[in-house]
Design a protein around this motif. Structure first.
Motif, short mmCIF file in Angstrom:
data_model
loop_
_atom_site.label_atom_id
_atom_site.label_comp_id
_atom_site.label_asym_id
_atom_site.label_seq_id
_atom_site.Cartn_x
_atom_site.Cartn_y
_atom_site.Cartn_z
N MET A 71 0.82 -1.20 0.00
CA MET A 71 0.00 0.00 0.00
C MET A 71 0.86 1.25 0.00
N ALA A 72 0.29 2.31 -0.49
CA ALA A 72 1.00 3.59 -0.50
C ALA A 72 1.08 4.15 0.91
N THR A 73 2.13 4.92 1.14
CA THR A 73 2.29 5.56 2.44
C THR A 73 2.37 7.07 2.26
N ILE A 74 2.04 7.78 3.32
CA ILE A 74 2.19 9.23 3.31
C ILE A 74 3.02 9.64 4.52
N LYS A 75 3.76 10.71 4.38
CA LYS A 75 4.53 11.26 5.48
C LYS A 75 3.84 12.53 5.95
N ILE A 76 3.65 12.62 7.26
CA ILE A 76 2.94 13.75 7.85
C ILE A 76 3.90 14.47 8.78
N LYS A 77 3.99 15.79 8.64
CA LYS A 77 4.90 16.61 9.44
C LYS A 77 4.10 17.63 10.22
N GLN A 78 4.40 17.74 11.51
CA GLN A 78 3.74 18.76 12.33
C GLN A 78 4.49 20.07 12.12
N VAL A 79 3.77 21.10 11.66
CA VAL A 79 4.42 22.37 11.33
C VAL A 79 4.03 23.50 12.27
N ARG A 80 2.96 23.31 13.07
CA ARG A 80 2.55 24.34 14.03
C ARG A 80 2.37 23.71 15.40
N SER A 81 2.44 24.54 16.42
CA SER A 81 2.36 24.07 17.79
C SER A 81 0.95 23.65 18.16
N ARG A 82 0.86 22.69 19.10
CA ARG A 82 -0.43 22.21 19.59
C ARG A 82 -0.91 23.00 20.80
N ILE A 83 -0.14 23.99 21.23
CA ILE A 83 -0.53 24.81 22.36
C ILE A 83 -1.81 25.58 22.01
N LYS A 84 -2.73 25.66 22.94
CA LYS A 84 -4.03 26.34 22.78
C LYS A 84 -4.95 25.68 21.76
N CYS A 85 -4.69 24.44 21.38
CA CYS A 85 -5.60 23.71 20.51
C CYS A 85 -6.63 22.99 21.36
N PRO A 86 -7.81 22.74 20.81
CA PRO A 86 -8.82 21.99 21.55
C PRO A 86 -8.34 20.57 21.85
#
Length: 58
Positions: A1-16
């Motif tokens: 199966m195909a794979t995808i790479k996911i990168k976190q680019v913004r902070s999770r602070i103050k997220c729900p």
């Protein structure tokens, strides 16, 4: 199966709480961290939910 790479680019602070849980489920815990997942509809849905915090690396 195909794979995808996911990168976190913004902070999770103050997220729900549900968005933080989605990041945890994807395996993202730090800024600029990259994880690789199989490309399926459930992963795409999680990425869509936090699209303002992550980017898909091709």
């Amino acid at each position: 199966m195909a794979t995808i790479k996911i990168k976190q680019v913004r902070s999770r602070i103050k997220c729900p709480k549900d968005q933080k849980g989605t990041l945890d489920a994807l395996g993202l815990r730090k800024m600029n961290q990259i994880v690789e997942h199989e490309d399926n509809p459930s992963i795409r849905g999680m990425v869509e939910k936090v699209k303002h915090l992550v980017s898909v690396v091709e």
